[in-house]
Design an enzyme around this catalytic site. Structure first.
Site, PDB file in Angstrom:
ATOM      1  N   GLY A  23      45.064  53.443  48.010  1.00 27.81           N
ATOM      2  CA  GLY A  23      44.968  51.990  48.205  1.00 27.81           C
ATOM      3  C   GLY A  23      46.167  51.353  47.538  1.00 27.81           C
ATOM      4  O   GLY A  23      46.449  51.619  46.362  1.00 27.81           O
ATOM      5  N   LYS A  79      27.712  37.366  44.818  1.00 22.72           N
ATOM      6  CA  LYS A  79      28.776  37.721  45.769  1.00 22.72           C
ATOM      7  C   LYS A  79      28.578  36.883  47.023  1.00 22.72           C
ATOM      8  O   LYS A  79      27.447  36.478  47.333  1.00 22.72           O
ATOM      9  CB  LYS A  79      28.697  39.212  46.130  1.00 22.72           C
ATOM     10  CG  LYS A  79      30.018  39.803  46.555  1.00 22.72           C
ATOM     11  CD  LYS A  79      30.915  40.054  45.358  1.00 22.72           C
ATOM     12  CE  LYS A  79      32.214  40.702  45.690  1.00 22.72           C
ATOM     13  NZ  LYS A  79      32.970  41.040  44.468  1.00 22.72           N
ATOM     14  N   GLY A 137      47.009  47.776  47.583  1.00 18.64           N
ATOM     15  CA  GLY A 137      46.934  46.311  47.646  1.00 18.64           C
ATOM     16  C   GLY A 137      47.077  45.763  46.245  1.00 18.64           C
ATOM     17  O   GLY A 137      47.838  46.288  45.430  1.00 18.64           O
ATOM     18  N   ASN A 138      46.326  44.706  45.942  1.00 19.39           N
ATOM     19  CA  ASN A 138      46.436  44.082  44.621  1.00 19.39           C
ATOM     20  C   ASN A 138      46.152  45.096  43.507  1.00 19.39           C
ATOM     21  O   ASN A 138      46.961  45.290  42.600  1.00 19.39           O
ATOM     22  CB  ASN A 138      45.460  42.893  44.538  1.00 19.39           C
ATOM     23  CG  ASN A 138      45.411  42.289  43.145  1.00 19.39           C
ATOM     24  OD1 ASN A 138      44.880  42.879  42.211  1.00 19.39           O
ATOM     25  ND2 ASN A 138      46.001  41.117  42.976  1.00 19.39           N
ATOM     26  N   ALA A 139      44.999  45.763  43.597  1.00 18.02           N
ATOM     27  CA  ALA A 139      44.613  46.692  42.529  1.00 18.02           C
ATOM     28  C   ALA A 139      45.576  47.887  42.463  1.00 18.02           C
ATOM     29  O   ALA A 139      46.064  48.252  41.386  1.00 18.02           O
ATOM     30  CB  ALA A 139      43.176  47.162  42.757  1.00 18.02           C
ATOM     31  N   GLY A 140      45.851  48.505  43.601  1.00 18.37           N
ATOM     32  CA  GLY A 140      46.665  49.719  43.632  1.00 18.37           C
ATOM     33  C   GLY A 140      48.114  49.496  43.217  1.00 18.37           C
ATOM     34  O   GLY A 140      48.698  50.318  42.493  1.00 18.37           O
TER      35      GLY A 140
END
Ligand code: NAD
Length: 430
Positions: free
Chosen positions: A232, A120, A234-237
């Protein structure tokens, strides 16, 4: 040999709940080591990253001044293959968060059985306060400093919080300049025109939906008409909302972002909500829905809860009030170790983060394979191969939980740590 007796003592040894992500990652490993009766030297080796690079970057700003930024790259373990993991650009980035995320990447790649280790990276900065040109200079400067430990055979970064395909393109270009030849395989999450993979954008949520589908099968839950709340957006949500409806037939009753959420027990229309958020920048005020706080959303009486925002949102404090049948963790680290035991006791079926959100790194691995062969797959092929990987990984974890009589996170750890420990031993490192 298996030892399940020791686990609760380890977890409940403190009265104060630990919220440092790296301390949590180490606690989770300690529990697993106890369950697997891991050799002490292997356990000690797996508790720390093998490599950690701290860099200082001086960037020329648009007004002619220079500003200094701190960055990190952590390679947690590369026994099973080159390390892989995203780069975050965030004002609150810390080395402990990066180390925890690198550890989780190691277990994530192992649990879906792809030949990669975990890494990471991060830079402490606020990209919202940087111009495009400053962001490009920062991205290139970061690569110049960490290039010495990057490479398609060594360590392959990817986008993460606040880093984009454009940033990946600048980084791949800078690395190629340093090497004197095109090296697109050094990074994934690139735009399609530079060797990106089809199907990467929604891969994290799509992989999570495969896990929810399989979990529903083993629990005897019908996903068609099941209620789903997503924290959430964003991209995932957002992809969880559209794919939850499209692939599972679920009814999305609540979604939230950092400013709060919206709730309609009869169901929201995901595409309309996404369009509204694009237009206004938030969810509040969306018509046909009542406002709901992030805390209340987690405690809704729904079939499926999908934490898709931050770490440590389900703790010993609120876990007793979580009523969902399934908690599918698209976010990294949303549940504390203490909360895991409470959820297990209350019959909440947790699909742990590094299994549930492994679709992203799986398609990133597909991107590396396509780059290496210079042959590109159709979206359908990507979806089919992703489904196969996620389904196999889900059942390996579910079966391990049944075999050991432990909660799913500990089972996922047991599968993943067992694989990494085997590679460490086979290579003669310990
Ligand atoms: P993102 O930046 O696109 O979206 C994050 C969302 O969380 C935003 O809607 C934001 O408003 C919301 N949020 C922030 N603070 C919040 C709060 N206090 N309460 C509720 N919502 C809040 O990030 P993302 O890519 O969707 O990632 C979300 C999580 O999923 C992270 O934990 C990330 O590590 C994990 N994840 C993402 C991917 C991926 O491919 N995108 C892969 C694996 C894991």
């Amino acid at each position: 040999m298996i030892n399940t007796q020791i686990v609760p003592d380890i977890v409940f040894r403190e009265n104060v709940e630990e919220l440092n992500p790296f301390a949590i990652a180490q606690t989770q490993l300690d529990e697993t080591a106890a369950v697997l009766c891991l050799e002490p030297a292997v356990h000690a080796f797996l508790r720390e990253p093998v490599r950690e690079l701290h860099v200082t970057l001086s960037i020329r700003m648009d007004d002619g001044t220079s500003k200094v930024f701190k960055g990190f790259r952590v390679q947690y373990n590369d026994a099973r293959g080159p390390t892989k993991g995203g780069i975050r650009f965030h004002p609150d980035e810390t080395i402990d968060t990066v180390k925890a995320l690198a550890a989780w990447m190691t277990w994530k790649c192992a649990v879906v059985d792809i030949p990669l280790g975990g890494g990471k990276g991060g830079v402490i900065c606020n990209p919202k306060e940087l111009s495009n040109a400053e962001l490009e200079r920062l991205s290139r400067a970061y690569v110049r400093q960490v290039a010495r430990i990057l490479g398609p055979e060594m360590d392959i970064p990817a986008p993460d919080v606040y880093t984009t395909p454009q940033i990946m393109a600048w980084m791949a270009d800078e690395y190629s300049v340093i090497r004197g030849q095109n090296e697109f395989g050094v990074i994934t999450g690139k735009p399609l025109a530079l060797g990106g993979s089809r199907g990467r954008e929604d891969a994290t949520a799509r992989g999570g939906m495969c896990c929810i589908r399989e979990a529903s099968r083993v629990l005897g839950l019908e996903t068609r008409g099941a209620t789903m709340a997503i924290q959430g957006f964003g991209n995932a949500g957002q992809f969880a909302a559209t794919l939850g409806q499209e692939l599972l037939g679920a009814v999305i009753v609540a979604v939230s972002d950092s400013r709060g959420g919206i709730y309609n027990p009869n169901g929201l229309k995901p595409q309309d909500v996404i369009a509204y958020k694009k237009r206004t920048g938030c969810l509040t005020g969306y018509p046909d829905a009542a406002p709901i706080s992030n805390a209340d959303l987690l405690e809704l009486d729904v079939d499926i809860l999908v934490p898709s925002a931050l770490e440590n949102v389900i703790t010993a404090e609120n876990a007793p009030r979580i009523r969902a049948r399934i908690s599918a963790e698209l976010a990294n680290g949303p549940t504390t170790p203490e909360a895991d035991y409470i959820l297990q006791r209350n019959g909440v079926y947790v699909i742990p983060d590094f299994l549930c959100n492994a679709g992203g790194v799986t398609v990133s691995y597909f991107e590396m394979v396509q780059n290496a062969y210079d042959r590109y797959w159709s979206e359908k092929t990507v979806h089919e191969r992703l489904d196969e990987k996620m389904t196999t990984a889900f059942h390996a974890v579910h079966d391990k939980a049944q075999e050991l009589g432990v909660h799913n996170r500990l089972a996922a750890y047991s599968v993943a740590v067992g694989r990494v420990a085997e590679a460490v031993k086979l290579r003669g490192w310990v």
